[in-house]
Enzyme design. Structure first.
Site, PDB file in Angstrom:
ATOM      1  CB  SER A  21      38.556  56.075  89.711  1.00 13.31           C
ATOM      2  OG  SER A  21      38.358  55.635  91.038  1.00 13.31           O
ATOM      3  CE1 TYR A  76      43.494  57.115  90.753  1.00 12.68           C
ATOM      4  CE2 TYR A  76      41.429  56.888  91.940  1.00 12.68           C
ATOM      5  CZ  TYR A  76      42.338  56.407  91.036  1.00 12.68           C
ATOM      6  OH  TYR A  76      42.113  55.215  90.409  1.00 12.68           O
ATOM      7  CE  LYS A 126      42.306  56.920  87.341  1.00 17.41           C
ATOM      8  NZ  LYS A 126      42.961  56.405  86.112  1.00 17.41           N
TER       9      LYS A 126
HETATM   10  P1  NAD Z   1      48.704  48.748  88.703  1.00 16.11           P
HETATM   11  O1  NAD Z   1      49.595  49.484  89.614  1.00 16.11           O
HETATM   12  O2  NAD Z   1      48.686  47.271  88.771  1.00 16.11           O
HETATM   13  O3  NAD Z   1      49.016  49.178  87.189  1.00 16.11           O
HETATM   14  C1  NAD Z   1      49.248  50.500  86.821  1.00 16.11           C
HETATM   15  C2  NAD Z   1      50.501  50.561  85.978  1.00 16.11           C
HETATM   16  O4  NAD Z   1      50.663  51.917  85.493  1.00 16.11           O
HETATM   17  C3  NAD Z   1      51.779  50.205  86.722  1.00 16.11           C
HETATM   18  O5  NAD Z   1      52.431  49.110  86.083  1.00 16.11           O
HETATM   19  C4  NAD Z   1      52.628  51.467  86.663  1.00 16.11           C
HETATM   20  O6  NAD Z   1      54.019  51.230  86.545  1.00 16.11           O
HETATM   21  C5  NAD Z   1      52.054  52.157  85.435  1.00 16.11           C
HETATM   22  N1  NAD Z   1      52.308  53.607  85.436  1.00 16.11           N
HETATM   23  C6  NAD Z   1      52.097  54.465  86.471  1.00 16.11           C
HETATM   24  N2  NAD Z   1      52.465  55.698  86.124  1.00 16.11           N
HETATM   25  C7  NAD Z   1      52.893  55.639  84.839  1.00 16.11           C
HETATM   26  C8  NAD Z   1      53.373  56.585  83.918  1.00 16.11           C
HETATM   27  N3  NAD Z   1      53.550  57.869  84.259  1.00 16.11           N
HETATM   28  N4  NAD Z   1      53.683  56.183  82.651  1.00 16.11           N
HETATM   29  C9  NAD Z   1      53.531  54.888  82.302  1.00 16.11           C
HETATM   30  N5  NAD Z   1      53.110  53.935  83.151  1.00 16.11           N
HETATM   31  C10 NAD Z   1      52.791  54.303  84.397  1.00 16.11           C
HETATM   32  O7  NAD Z   1      47.223  49.314  88.922  1.00 16.11           O
HETATM   33  P2  NAD Z   1      45.781  48.938  88.309  1.00 16.11           P
HETATM   34  O8  NAD Z   1      44.862  48.747  89.450  1.00 16.11           O
HETATM   35  O9  NAD Z   1      45.883  47.906  87.261  1.00 16.11           O
HETATM   36  O10 NAD Z   1      45.393  50.366  87.689  1.00 16.11           O
HETATM   37  C11 NAD Z   1      45.193  50.595  86.313  1.00 16.11           C
HETATM   38  C12 NAD Z   1      44.367  51.864  86.154  1.00 16.11           C
HETATM   39  O11 NAD Z   1      43.042  51.641  86.666  1.00 16.11           O
HETATM   40  C13 NAD Z   1      44.909  53.067  86.925  1.00 16.11           C
HETATM   41  O12 NAD Z   1      44.733  54.228  86.135  1.00 16.11           O
HETATM   42  C14 NAD Z   1      44.040  53.132  88.153  1.00 16.11           C
HETATM   43  O13 NAD Z   1      43.966  54.422  88.704  1.00 16.11           O
HETATM   44  C15 NAD Z   1      42.708  52.677  87.554  1.00 16.11           C
HETATM   45  N6  NAD Z   1      41.748  52.166  88.535  1.00 16.11           N
HETATM   46  C16 NAD Z   1      41.951  50.989  89.148  1.00 16.11           C
HETATM   47  C17 NAD Z   1      41.011  50.516  90.042  1.00 16.11           C
HETATM   48  C18 NAD Z   1      41.156  49.201  90.706  1.00 16.11           C
HETATM   49  O14 NAD Z   1      40.214  48.787  91.433  1.00 16.11           O
HETATM   50  N7  NAD Z   1      42.250  48.478  90.491  1.00 16.11           N
HETATM   51  C19 NAD Z   1      39.872  51.271  90.338  1.00 16.11           C
HETATM   52  C20 NAD Z   1      39.681  52.488  89.675  1.00 16.11           C
HETATM   53  C21 NAD Z   1      40.632  52.930  88.761  1.00 16.11           C
END
Ligand code: NAD
Length: 300
Positions: free
Chosen positions: A153, A166, A170
């Site tokens: 991230s 976080y 990360k």
């Molecule tokens: P999201 O909430 O749409 O998807 C994340 C999914 O992970 C959810 O469906 C949740 O149920 C699942 N999850 C959480 N904990 C879990 C566990 N212990 N075991 C199995 N599944 C689990 O979020 P997203 O934005 O699609 O995020 C995806 C990844 O990208 C995450 O790791 C997030 O930290 C990272 N991220 C996202 C962004 C962004 O801008 N969206 C930025 C930086 C990092």
């Protein structure tokens, strides 16, 4: 040029019930991969657990003529990680690709964080990726092929108020990926990191006017390219969001060399701090020995 396919390959995508992971799973399957759709089905704040998230992605894949199975285990403990990889082996015989994507965010300023908060973030992001990747890596090493992607991230790469746990978790993934790239090299196992920026349940309140432009579909192409047979890039970090794709890297400045056998004082550092900081001519060491060799060249 031929299209990129994943025919005959088995992919595990964690957190594939929503957001970014769902786009990865759908497109991997559309391009021929058999996919383990892992998702614990939690709420954006980390509470709850529902199988419906993984099931919905599997159903969408099957409806489109693809192959997928659901996995409802949590990545956040060793038994869950092992079970996720075992699901791939039981359903499809092996694992070729792991996209570590599951996770959620905790927003709290540093002074208000409890040890429990820290453990939760380390469990889902850092330990979670370890727990899923280690059993998969053993299979990949045995067969001499694998593609790993870790999700970091910008909060960790560059810093963001209120996200110390976080960001720490990360950014720990950079170290894990770097070492797996080194350890995996002779087995055709690549390991890279994606730092996405996308509209999702996690970010909908944070992105403001940019949200409309940050379709998670726009992150998917580079994530899939990095786990494809066609890509031998390894040991790198990419940022993707809103249609921009860029490489991020940790570099080292040429620095200031005090001279062999000298013992610089604290004041010497003060007097050379701008030279030490100067980014011109930086290097990106390919591993620890590349950094050591650069130093050795000055010492001998
Ligand atoms: P999201 O909430 O749409 O998807 C994340 C999914 O992970 C959810 O469906 C949740 O149920 C699942 N999850 C959480 N904990 C879990 C566990 N212990 N075991 C199995 N599944 C689990 O979020 P997203 O934005 O699609 O995020 C995806 C990844 O990208 C995450 O790791 C997030 O930290 C990272 N991220 C996202 C962004 C962004 O801008 N969206 C930025 C930086 C990092």
């Amino acid at each position: 040029m031929d299209p990129i396919t994943f025919d005959g390959q088995v992919a595990v995508v964690t957190g594939a019930g929503n957001g970014l992971g769902r786009t990865y799973a759908l497109e991997l399957a559309r391009r021929g991969a058999k996919v383990v759709v892992n998702d614990l089905g939690i709420n954006p704040d980390g509470t709850g657990a529902q199988s419906v998230a993984a099931d919905a992605t599997v159903q969408a894949i099957v409806d489109a003529g693809g192959e997928a199975v659901a996995s409802y285990d949590s990545v956040a403990d060793a038994a869950g990680g092992a079970a996720i990889v075992q699901r791939a082996v039981d359903a499809f015989g092996t694992v070729d690709i792991v996209i570590n994507n599951a996770g959620y965010v905790l927003d709290k300023s540093f002074v208000n964080i409890s040890f429990e908060d820290l453990e939760k973030m380390l469990d889902v992001h850092l330990r979670g990726a370890f727990f899923v990747t280690q059993p998969a890596f053993r299979i990949m090493r045995e067969k001499g092929y694998g593609r790993l992607l870790f999700t970091s991230s910008s909060a960790g790469l560059w810093g963001n108020f209120g996200q110390s746990t976080y960001a720490a978790a990360k950014t720990g993934l950079l170290g894990l990926s770097n070492v797996l790239a080194v350890e995996g090299a002779k087995y055709d196992i690549t390991s890279n990191v994606i730092a996405p920026i996308a509209r999702s349940r996690l970010t909908e309140d944070l992105l403001g006017p940019m949200a409309d432009a940050l379709d998670p579909e726009l992150v998917m192409p580079i994530s899939l390219y990095l786990v494809s047979r066609n890509c031998d890039v390894t040991h790198e970090i990419y940022s993707a969001g809103g249609g921009q794709y860029a490489r991020s890297f940790i570099a080292q400045t040429p620095g200031w060399f005090a001279g062999k056998g000298t013992h610089p004082s604290v004041e010497d550092i003060r007097d050379h701090i701008e030279e030490i900081r100067n980014e011109a001519g930086y290097i990106v060491p390919s591993d620890i020995s590349a950094e050591s060799m650069a130093l050795l060249a000055k010492l001998t």
